[in-house]
Design an enzyme around this catalytic site. Structure first.
Site, PDB file in Angstrom:
ATOM      1  N   ASP A   1      89.845 -61.196  96.573  1.00 19.25           N
ATOM      2  CA  ASP A   1      89.854 -62.662  96.568  1.00 19.25           C
ATOM      3  C   ASP A   1      90.055 -63.281  97.963  1.00 19.25           C
ATOM      4  OD1 ASP A   1      89.281 -62.906  93.909  1.00 19.25           O
ATOM      5  OD2 ASP A   1      91.371 -62.976  93.266  1.00 19.25           O
TER       6      ASP A   1
ATOM      7  N   ARG B   1      93.568 -68.751  85.741  1.00 16.59           N
ATOM      8  CA  ARG B   1      94.091 -67.847  86.757  1.00 16.59           C
ATOM      9  C   ARG B   1      95.169 -68.513  87.606  1.00 16.59           C
ATOM     10  NH1 ARG B   1      90.506 -65.349  90.825  1.00 16.59           N
ATOM     11  NH2 ARG B   1      92.292 -65.587  92.165  1.00 16.59           N
TER      12      ARG B   1
ATOM     13  N   HIS C   1      84.372 -57.947  95.021  1.00 11.18           N
ATOM     14  CA  HIS C   1      85.109 -58.675  96.050  1.00 11.18           C
ATOM     15  C   HIS C   1      86.607 -58.506  95.904  1.00 11.18           C
ATOM     16  CE1 HIS C   1      85.350 -61.373  92.605  1.00 11.18           C
ATOM     17  NE2 HIS C   1      86.331 -61.996  93.205  1.00 11.18           N
TER      18      HIS C   1
ATOM     19  N   HIS D   1      87.328 -56.252  92.608  1.00  9.35           N
ATOM     20  CA  HIS D   1      87.011 -56.518  91.205  1.00  9.35           C
ATOM     21  C   HIS D   1      85.678 -57.233  91.099  1.00  9.35           C
ATOM     22  CE1 HIS D   1      89.121 -60.116  92.582  1.00  9.35           C
ATOM     23  NE2 HIS D   1      88.540 -60.799  91.609  1.00  9.35           N
TER      24      HIS D   1
HETATM   25  C1  SIN Z   1      87.507 -63.440  89.569  1.00  8.25           C
HETATM   26  O1  SIN Z   1      88.649 -63.741  89.834  1.00  8.25           O
HETATM   27  O2  SIN Z   1      86.768 -62.972  90.403  1.00  8.25           O
HETATM   28  C2  SIN Z   1      86.982 -63.627  88.157  1.00  8.25           C
HETATM   29  C3  SIN Z   1      87.370 -62.498  87.283  1.00  8.25           C
HETATM   30  C4  SIN Z   1      86.860 -62.680  85.885  1.00  8.25           C
HETATM   31  O3  SIN Z   1      86.403 -63.768  85.517  1.00  8.25           O
HETATM   32  O4  SIN Z   1      86.944 -61.721  85.106  1.00  8.25           O
END
Ligand code: SIN
Length: 309
Positions: free
Chosen positions: A130, A300, A128, A285
């Site tokens: 974000d 994050r 995806h 990602h």
């Molecule tokens: C995400 O932001 O999709 C999670 C990425 C992760 O936990 O490595």
């Protein structure tokens, strides 16, 4: 541009060999050093203390992010406040659709899976970009590791600009005018089916808006670099304006498979105190659900983006 020859399996050729179209080489910077992670994308940045970065070093880091799409530093043992302050230098904060901030620092959101947690619908475990269902999806995400599993829990990114360049001119021309519909509906339905509950949204209205979604250009242009990239993923992309479901579904599936083929990716094995940033406008990602029995503690931040153009 790849050469497409009648009677050959061109996709397989692309998979096997980048044939000279990759350029993830480092630029010579004055204040930082960029060490490329894979042939396609990603770079480790050294020489940058994120708690007291000069404006000149920050400008180089920004250039490195636009170039490598994902960058990271090691040894970032920083507080939530320092994480927030570093992130604020990249732009305004966006509200992440799902995650809530830590007490006192709402801009920093925990992404934690406990050792005993078992889930079939882990946050971020599909390919995806974000919150693509929003009218103005986020530009940049940062993720800081505190505790990581001894193995597993790697994050993988895929370069959507390189993937676009590696499509045939005919396919690129067909995609250029299209608009892709992004919605959280399928993601919510999958979580409900697998776990009986969906990731919580900030409000019922936010969830309704996420399900209604937004149509964005399928080929987008980076607002700083001008680089064109595919904007499509397997979690949120659900249709193409003007096409029927049976027309759009195979095309969306093909594009996600194309973007996420091994040759266009980089993969990070986490260690504690890494600070990673990626540009959601240029890459997808995925965080695999493969470390049951081990704790993974991350934080994050999300930097706002504009209307997709
Ligand atoms: C995400 O932001 O999709 C999670 C990425 C992760 O936990 O490595």
């Amino acid at each position: 541009m790849p050469q497409f020859r009648k009677g050959t399996n061109d996709m397989r050729e692309v998979r096997i060999s980048p044939t000279g179209h990759f350029d993830n080489a480092a630029r010579p910077y004055a204040h930082i050093i960029a060490l490329p992670l894979s042939a396609a994308m990603g770079a480790e940045i050294t020489g940058a203390d994120v708690t007291r970065l000069s404006d000149a070093a920050l400008a180089e880091m920004q250039d490195a992010l636009w170039r490598h799409k994902m960058i990271y530093v090691r040894g970032a043992r920083i507080t939530h406040e320092q994480h927030r302050d570093f992130s604020a230098r990249w732009g305004d904060f966006a509200t992440d659709a799902y995650t809530q901030g830590v007490p006192g620092v709402p801009e920093v959101q925990p992404v934690i899976k406990e050792a005993e947690t078992r889930t079939r619908a882990l946050f971020g475990s599909g390919w995806h970009t974000d919150s693509a269902f929003l009218p103005t999806p986020p530009a940049i995400s940062t993720l800081r590791s505190v505790e990581v599993p001894p193995f597993g829990g790697d994050t993988t990114w895929a370069d959507c600009a390189l993937a676009l360049r590696m499509l045939s001119p005919a396919m690129q021309a067909m995609l250029a005018p299209l608009k892709v519909r992004m919605s959280a509906e399928a993601n919510i339905a999958t979580s409900l089916r697998l776990e009986g509950k969906a990731l919580p949204f900030a409000s019922e209205q936010a969830q309704a808006d996420a399900i209604a979604g937004t149509a964005h250009p399928l080929v987008r242009t980076h607002p700083v670099k001008g680089e064109k990239s595919l904007y499509v993923d397997e979690v949120y992309a659900c249709g193409i304006d003007g096409m029927t479901e049976s027309e759009s579904r195979p095309l969306l599936d093909f594009l996600t498979r194309h973007i996420t083929q091994h040759a266009f990716t980089c993969r990070l094995r986490w260690e504690p105190d890494m600070l990673v940033m990626w540009d959601n406008r240029l890459c997808l990602h995925l965080a695999p659900n493969d470390y049951d029995g081990y704790r993974r503690e991350m934080y994050r931040t999300t930097i706002a983006g504009g209307v997709v153009e």
